[in-house]
Write an enzyme that holds these catalytic residues in place. Sequence first.
Site, PDB file in Angstrom:
ATOM      1  CE1 TYR A  26      -8.694 -14.025   8.973  1.00 47.30           C
ATOM      2  CE2 TYR A  26     -10.944 -14.867   8.398  1.00 47.30           C
ATOM      3  CZ  TYR A  26     -10.093 -14.086   9.267  1.00 47.30           C
ATOM      4  OH  TYR A  26     -10.835 -13.370  10.099  1.00 47.30           O
ATOM      5  CE1 TYR A 154     -12.290 -13.341  13.779  1.00 45.63           C
ATOM      6  CE2 TYR A 154     -13.412 -15.179  14.247  1.00 45.63           C
ATOM      7  CZ  TYR A 154     -13.106 -14.414  12.964  1.00 45.63           C
ATOM      8  OH  TYR A 154     -13.566 -14.403  12.131  1.00 45.63           O
ATOM      9  CG  ASP A 242     -19.082 -15.330  20.172  1.00 39.53           C
ATOM     10  OD1 ASP A 242     -19.595 -16.438  19.721  1.00 39.53           O
ATOM     11  OD2 ASP A 242     -18.287 -14.732  19.448  1.00 39.53           O
ATOM     12  CE  LYS A 271     -16.663 -20.883  14.132  1.00 42.06           C
ATOM     13  NZ  LYS A 271     -16.177 -20.833  12.904  1.00 42.06           N
TER      14      LYS A 271
HETATM   15  C1  LIG Z   1     -16.341 -17.096  19.168  1.00 41.58           C
HETATM   16  C2  LIG Z   1     -16.555 -16.904  17.534  1.00 41.58           C
HETATM   17  N1  LIG Z   1     -17.432 -16.065  17.362  1.00 41.58           N
HETATM   18  C3  LIG Z   1     -18.033 -15.737  15.868  1.00 41.58           C
HETATM   19  C4  LIG Z   1     -17.218 -16.010  14.995  1.00 41.58           C
HETATM   20  C5  LIG Z   1     -17.770 -16.020  13.629  1.00 41.58           C
HETATM   21  O1  LIG Z   1     -18.650 -17.005  13.064  1.00 41.58           O
HETATM   22  P1  LIG Z   1     -18.462 -17.176  11.474  1.00 41.58           P
HETATM   23  O2  LIG Z   1     -17.221 -17.309  10.925  1.00 41.58           O
HETATM   24  O3  LIG Z   1     -19.739 -18.238  11.282  1.00 41.58           O
HETATM   25  O4  LIG Z   1     -19.120 -15.521  10.814  1.00 41.58           O
HETATM   26  C6  LIG Z   1     -16.257 -17.073  15.113  1.00 41.58           C
HETATM   27  C7  LIG Z   1     -15.705 -17.867  14.030  1.00 41.58           C
HETATM   28  O5  LIG Z   1     -14.800 -18.650  14.216  1.00 41.58           O
HETATM   29  C8  LIG Z   1     -15.956 -17.419  16.458  1.00 41.58           C
HETATM   30  O6  LIG Z   1     -14.945 -18.347  16.930  1.00 41.58           O
END
Ligand SMILES: Cc1ncc(COP(=O)(O)O)c(C=O)c1O
Length: 434
Positions: A26, A154, A242, A271
């Site tokens: 990014y 996202y 998610d 995370k």
């Molecule tokens: C809600 C959500 N799902 C999926 C992801 C993707 O996670 P990663 O960056 O660990 O692949 C993110 C990343 O910020 C996220 O905020």
Amino acid sequence: MNDQRGNRDASGDLVARDARCVWHPYTQHQLEAAPLPVASASGARLRLHDGRELVDAISSWWTCLHGHGEPQLVEALRAQAARLDHVLFAGATHEPAVRLAEELVRRAPRGLSRVFYSDDGSTAVEVALKLVRQHWVQHGESQRAVFVALECGYHGDTFGAMAVGDPDPFFRAFEPLLFRVERASIEAGALEALVARLGSSCAGVIVEPLVQGAGGMRMHAPEFLRAVRATCDRHGVPLIADEVMTGFGRTGELFACAKAGIEPDLLCVAKGLTGGMLPLAATLCREPLYASFLHADRSKAFFHGHSFTANPIACAVALASLALVDERDTPRRLDALGASIERELAAALGARAADLALRRCGGIVALDLPGDSSGGGAGYLSTRALALRALAIERGVLLRPLGNVVYAMPPACTSAEDASRIARAMLALVDPGR
Ligand SMILES: Cc1ncc(COP(=O)(O)O)c(C=O)c1O
């Protein structure tokens, strides 16, 4: 120049070497300032090679849950690395993975009984989408191929995750390669109408519950989530939550779904799963979905796996992190921390707080600067965000505005003094002369 540990300690040298061979995520390398040369971290603070200290107000991309270098996590890492560093997870198992699955199932919203491990948030989402899709194919409903997602959502950067994410502003170039997804606004009637219109072509619904992170820290009411659940029930399609960002206490409850009082059919976590120390992810699902893959025909298995699936060290660290979450009531701590930052902002902004849409969900506090459009749109790409980042760094705080959206989501260990420093840095972005 080398320090006692043999590391190059001159930050200029590190940054110059980085510029010669590293490509950062990014990052527009032609425009952006040199990366921060980080030498070490502890608690809520990052220490730079030049001696500066920054408060990590965004938990290093929302990963760091308790604080950097948390001794109990470091010890779990060390002990597990010495015992069993890694083993493949197909046809083998180990104590940390089994125990972690037990602990996740115990804490997750009711009904989620199976744990499929992967590496990061994106792959946890890929697994959820693939499980749902293969389930339909194996049950004679292969026409169910359209996922429903939310505007400004996202879900990660791999292809399936990009497909369910909002194409703006990052993914337009890949559109011809992405599968079909229909997007609803955050409005119960709109989502119901969309799922009804898709009928038997709908595969499932995916949402970021309560807070849409990268889309601009957009927060919605629990009632909306309950309506999504009801829509999925009415139409017999699975709901994928998610919780890659919201999981493990960020919203003030262990899971956003629990805060809203709903039980999803699949849950994605990553995370904060390891307290942010190591990459690890999991997709939880209900028993009937798992059972639907059991078959005398081997081809009906779920053919998905990564080299480091259920890495024992990452699982051991995740177990230590969950123990800390219990011991310290991390969701409550994060909630109190968010409340203190919000209070300071509200007091300083007065009537302007409403104009700036000051908002909070647990430990996540955000406001919108006037001017650019918000996080999900072209405003995200404006160079203004770079200037804002630099301004916050001058104030000793690492912030990373999403376009015009300034937010904080610090780790639970953040002191009152550092929380106040975060609030003051956010205020400095509102009024640069401050
Ligand atoms: C809600 C959500 N799902 C999926 C992801 C993707 O996670 P990663 O960056 O660990 O692949 C993110 C990343 O910020 C996220 O905020």
